[in-house]
Motif scaffolding. Structure first.
Motif, PDB file in Angstrom:
ATOM      1  N   HIS A 153     -20.099 -18.456  14.458  1.00  0.00           N
ATOM      2  CA  HIS A 153     -18.977 -18.838  14.062  1.00  0.00           C
ATOM      3  C   HIS A 153     -17.727 -18.748  15.125  1.00  0.00           C
ATOM      4  N   PRO A 154     -16.839 -19.550  15.218  1.00  0.00           N
ATOM      5  CA  PRO A 154     -15.658 -19.433  15.974  1.00  0.00           C
ATOM      6  C   PRO A 154     -14.823 -18.215  15.658  1.00  0.00           C
ATOM      7  N   PRO A 155     -14.479 -17.488  16.389  1.00  0.00           N
ATOM      8  CA  PRO A 155     -13.420 -16.173  15.963  1.00  0.00           C
ATOM      9  C   PRO A 155     -12.258 -16.683  15.188  1.00  0.00           C
ATOM     10  N   THR A 156     -12.343 -16.248  13.809  1.00  0.00           N
ATOM     11  CA  THR A 156     -11.179 -16.564  13.139  1.00  0.00           C
ATOM     12  C   THR A 156     -11.094 -15.298  12.204  1.00  0.00           C
ATOM     13  N   ILE A 157      -9.836 -14.928  11.900  1.00  0.00           N
ATOM     14  CA  ILE A 157      -9.428 -14.042  10.643  1.00  0.00           C
ATOM     15  C   ILE A 157      -8.666 -14.832   9.648  1.00  0.00           C
ATOM     16  N   THR A 158      -9.170 -14.635   8.447  1.00  0.00           N
ATOM     17  CA  THR A 158      -8.564 -15.400   7.413  1.00  0.00           C
ATOM     18  C   THR A 158      -8.054 -14.305   6.131  1.00  0.00           C
ATOM     19  N   PRO A 159      -6.999 -14.083   5.605  1.00  0.00           N
ATOM     20  CA  PRO A 159      -7.055 -13.321   4.393  1.00  0.00           C
ATOM     21  C   PRO A 159      -7.329 -14.084   3.119  1.00  0.00           C
ATOM     22  N   ILE A 160      -8.080 -13.415   2.446  1.00  0.00           N
ATOM     23  CA  ILE A 160      -8.652 -13.770   1.262  1.00  0.00           C
ATOM     24  C   ILE A 160      -7.611 -13.544   0.186  1.00  0.00           C
ATOM     25  N   VAL A 161      -7.324 -14.590  -0.651  1.00  0.00           N
ATOM     26  CA  VAL A 161      -6.486 -14.309  -1.776  1.00  0.00           C
ATOM     27  C   VAL A 161      -6.673 -13.036  -2.628  1.00  0.00           C
ATOM     28  N   ASP A 162      -5.594 -12.172  -2.598  1.00  0.00           N
ATOM     29  CA  ASP A 162      -5.502 -10.942  -3.245  1.00  0.00           C
ATOM     30  C   ASP A 162      -6.807  -9.938  -2.809  1.00  0.00           C
ATOM     31  N   GLY A 163      -7.291 -10.158  -1.596  1.00  0.00           N
ATOM     32  CA  GLY A 163      -8.595  -9.255  -1.181  1.00  0.00           C
ATOM     33  C   GLY A 163      -8.234  -9.238   0.572  1.00  0.00           C
ATOM     34  N   PRO A 164      -9.396  -8.869   0.793  1.00  0.00           N
ATOM     35  CA  PRO A 164      -9.354  -8.484   2.455  1.00  0.00           C
ATOM     36  C   PRO A 164      -9.116  -9.424   3.518  1.00  0.00           C
ATOM     37  N   TYR A 165      -8.997  -9.212   4.743  1.00  0.00           N
ATOM     38  CA  TYR A 165      -9.391 -10.238   5.782  1.00  0.00           C
ATOM     39  C   TYR A 165     -10.666 -10.657   5.971  1.00  0.00           C
ATOM     40  N   GLN A 166     -11.028 -11.862   5.850  1.00  0.00           N
ATOM     41  CA  GLN A 166     -12.325 -12.269   6.240  1.00  0.00           C
ATOM     42  C   GLN A 166     -12.348 -12.644   7.831  1.00  0.00           C
ATOM     43  N   VAL A 167     -13.329 -11.896   8.248  1.00  0.00           N
ATOM     44  CA  VAL A 167     -13.321 -11.912  10.060  1.00  0.00           C
ATOM     45  C   VAL A 167     -14.820 -13.059  10.232  1.00  0.00           C
ATOM     46  N   ARG A 168     -14.718 -13.686  10.734  1.00  0.00           N
ATOM     47  CA  ARG A 168     -15.666 -14.476  11.351  1.00  0.00           C
ATOM     48  C   ARG A 168     -15.790 -14.559  12.987  1.00  0.00           C
ATOM     49  N   GLY A 169     -17.124 -14.639  13.370  1.00  0.00           N
ATOM     50  CA  GLY A 169     -17.340 -15.002  14.773  1.00  0.00           C
ATOM     51  C   GLY A 169     -17.352 -13.602  15.488  1.00  0.00           C
ATOM     52  N   ALA A 170     -17.577 -13.764  16.803  1.00  0.00           N
ATOM     53  CA  ALA A 170     -17.759 -12.892  17.710  1.00  0.00           C
ATOM     54  C   ALA A 170     -16.652 -12.004  17.954  1.00  0.00           C
ATOM     55  N   VAL A 171     -16.218 -11.069  17.125  1.00  0.00           N
ATOM     56  CA  VAL A 171     -15.071 -10.425  17.080  1.00  0.00           C
ATOM     57  C   VAL A 171     -15.299  -8.769  17.198  1.00  0.00           C
ATOM     58  N   LYS A 172     -14.772  -8.216  17.862  1.00  0.00           N
ATOM     59  CA  LYS A 172     -15.284  -6.666  18.339  1.00  0.00           C
ATOM     60  C   LYS A 172     -14.102  -5.931  17.545  1.00  0.00           C
ATOM     61  N   VAL A 173     -14.446  -5.077  16.668  1.00  0.00           N
ATOM     62  CA  VAL A 173     -13.594  -4.185  15.951  1.00  0.00           C
ATOM     63  C   VAL A 173     -13.580  -2.794  16.533  1.00  0.00           C
ATOM     64  N   VAL A 174     -12.550  -2.319  17.024  1.00  0.00           N
ATOM     65  CA  VAL A 174     -12.492  -0.887  17.691  1.00  0.00           C
ATOM     66  C   VAL A 174     -11.631   0.097  17.153  1.00  0.00           C
ATOM     67  N   GLY A 175     -12.228   1.167  16.816  1.00  0.00           N
ATOM     68  CA  GLY A 175     -11.372   2.156  16.016  1.00  0.00           C
ATOM     69  C   GLY A 175     -10.411   2.683  16.695  1.00  0.00           C
ATOM     70  N   ALA A 176      -9.486   3.284  15.918  1.00  0.00           N
ATOM     71  CA  ALA A 176      -8.204   4.047  16.608  1.00  0.00           C
ATOM     72  C   ALA A 176      -8.660   4.795  17.813  1.00  0.00           C
ATOM     73  N   ASP A 177      -9.617   5.591  17.763  1.00  0.00           N
ATOM     74  CA  ASP A 177     -10.282   6.619  18.608  1.00  0.00           C
ATOM     75  C   ASP A 177     -11.014   6.000  19.769  1.00  0.00           C
ATOM     76  N   GLY A 178     -10.764   4.591  19.749  1.00  0.00           N
ATOM     77  CA  GLY A 178     -11.598   3.832  21.077  1.00  0.00           C
ATOM     78  C   GLY A 178     -12.969   3.392  20.688  1.00  0.00           C
ATOM     79  N   ARG A 179     -13.693   3.870  19.704  1.00  0.00           N
ATOM     80  CA  ARG A 179     -15.077   3.846  19.367  1.00  0.00           C
ATOM     81  C   ARG A 179     -15.418   2.489  18.741  1.00  0.00           C
ATOM     82  N   ARG A 180     -16.345   1.737  19.363  1.00  0.00           N
ATOM     83  CA  ARG A 180     -16.436   0.242  18.558  1.00  0.00           C
ATOM     84  C   ARG A 180     -17.460   0.218  17.429  1.00  0.00           C
ATOM     85  N   TYR A 181     -17.334  -0.706  16.268  1.00  0.00           N
ATOM     86  CA  TYR A 181     -18.025  -0.696  15.311  1.00  0.00           C
ATOM     87  C   TYR A 181     -19.132  -1.782  15.714  1.00  0.00           C
ATOM     88  N   GLU A 182     -20.299  -1.605  15.357  1.00  0.00           N
ATOM     89  CA  GLU A 182     -21.404  -2.503  15.667  1.00  0.00           C
ATOM     90  C   GLU A 182     -20.759  -3.965  15.390  1.00  0.00           C
TER      91      GLU A 182
END
Length: 325
Positions: A153-182
């Motif tokens: 999927h192309p990298p997108t961030i979409t808020p779901i109504v009354d819910g979380p952010y839906q993240v699609r595509g090759a998007v890295k998520v990096v913690g506050a300590d610098g460690r990446r989530y898979e």
């Protein structure tokens, strides 16, 4: 250039998500809000400018400690082999939307063990439901593939109504300590601030009563300063008290300036303040018309002998037209 950077969501400590790279940020209806650059998205659930951060997390003392597992997906997931398909389930990322148990309850059984029975439906039906899992907790591998596949999927961030952010595509998520989530193609990130599996959604928004966007009946408009003050009546009381105070306790500088003040002047100033503080502009225009008519009436100062007061020292009916209030 930020647009050439890898699409990344970085968690800030007890603060928002920092989004960089060529990621399309959309509203809940899928309309593009931002793309590229660097943007901060609300993580505490309290911003009045959602999905963007407005620093409310600092005011409310938001505690955004991450509790999600940093381990590999392969180590967490359970596998359920069936006829021509293997279903994988990563409970550590499930957002508990219930779309699987609702759409295909014979396979995804919330009240039975094992949770998944891949032989209870056709493989094509299972793949459709698994592909619709918002969090990516569910995945599948066809036939004898050793690893589950994911549609790109192309990298997108979409808020779901009354819910979380839906993240699609090759998007890295990096913690506050610098460690990446898979990295995975489907993810859901908490935006209500209540998840016990931060930064990922765990369905806590349901129990917290998180609402965004708010329905029209719950939208509260911020009153203007004019409204907070109490409207025109309060401003007229304020200006009357101000000018009465000047005249009742003579000041060697101010009293001579306002000694010959038009009786309607306090209301005129109140109307001007009302417009300045967000009230209707017609109040000031109406006050100006009334004052103009009063000046043009016989006996008003505008009809006096133009030589009246000539030669008098400043301060005795000597205020210049247009002098400050």
């Amino acid at each position: 250039m930020a647009d050439s950077e890898p699409a990344t969501i970085a968690i800030t400590e007890h603060g928002p998500y920092r989004v960089t790279g060529a990621v399309a940020i959309q509203d809940a209806e899928g309309s593009l809000l931002r793309k590229g650059g660097s943007w901060f998205l609300c993580r505490c659930g309290g911003s009045r400018n959602k999905p963007f951060c407005d620093a409310t997390h600092g005011l409310k003392g938001f505690q955004g400690d991450e509790t999600a597992d940093h381990g590999s997906i392969a180590d967490r997931r359970d596998s359920y082999p069936g006829d021509g398909i293997t279903v994988y389930d990563d409970r550590g990322r499930c957002a508990h939307f219930g779309q699987c148990t609702t759409r295909l309850p014979s396979v995804f059984r919330h009240d039975d063990e094992p949770f998944v029975d891949p032989r209870a439906a056709a493989a094509v039906d299972i793949t459709e439901v698994v592909s619709g899992c918002p969090s990516g907790a569910l995945a599948f591998a066809a036939d004898d593939d050793p690893e589950p596949g994911e549609a790109a999927h192309p990298p997108t961030i979409t808020p779901i109504v009354d819910g979380p952010y839906q993240v699609r595509g090759a998007v890295k998520v990096v913690g506050a300590d610098g460690r990446r989530y898979e990295q995975r193609e489907r993810q859901t990130l908490c935006r209500c601030g209540h998840s016990r599996n931060k930064p990922f959604c765990d369905g806590s928004h349901w129990y917290a009563g998180f609402r965004d966007p708010l329905p029209p009946e719950l939208v509260k408009t911020m009153p203007t300063l004019y409204g907070w003050i109490g409207g025109l009546d309060a401003l007229e009381r304020l200006t009357s008290m101000f000018y009465d105070g000047i005249l009742s306790e003579p000041d060697p500088v101010l009293e001579p300036v306002f000694r010959g003040m038009d009786p309607g002047h306090p209301k005129h100033v109140a109307a001007w303040l009302a417009e300045t503080f967000g009230g209707s502009g017609h109040l000031y225009r109406r006050a100006r018309r009334i004052r103009t008519h009063a000046r043009q009436a016989p006996g008003s100062r505008a009809h006096r002998d133009p030589t009246e007061g000539v030669g008098r020292p400043p301060g005795e009916h000597g205020r210049r037209r247009g002098a400050p209030y």
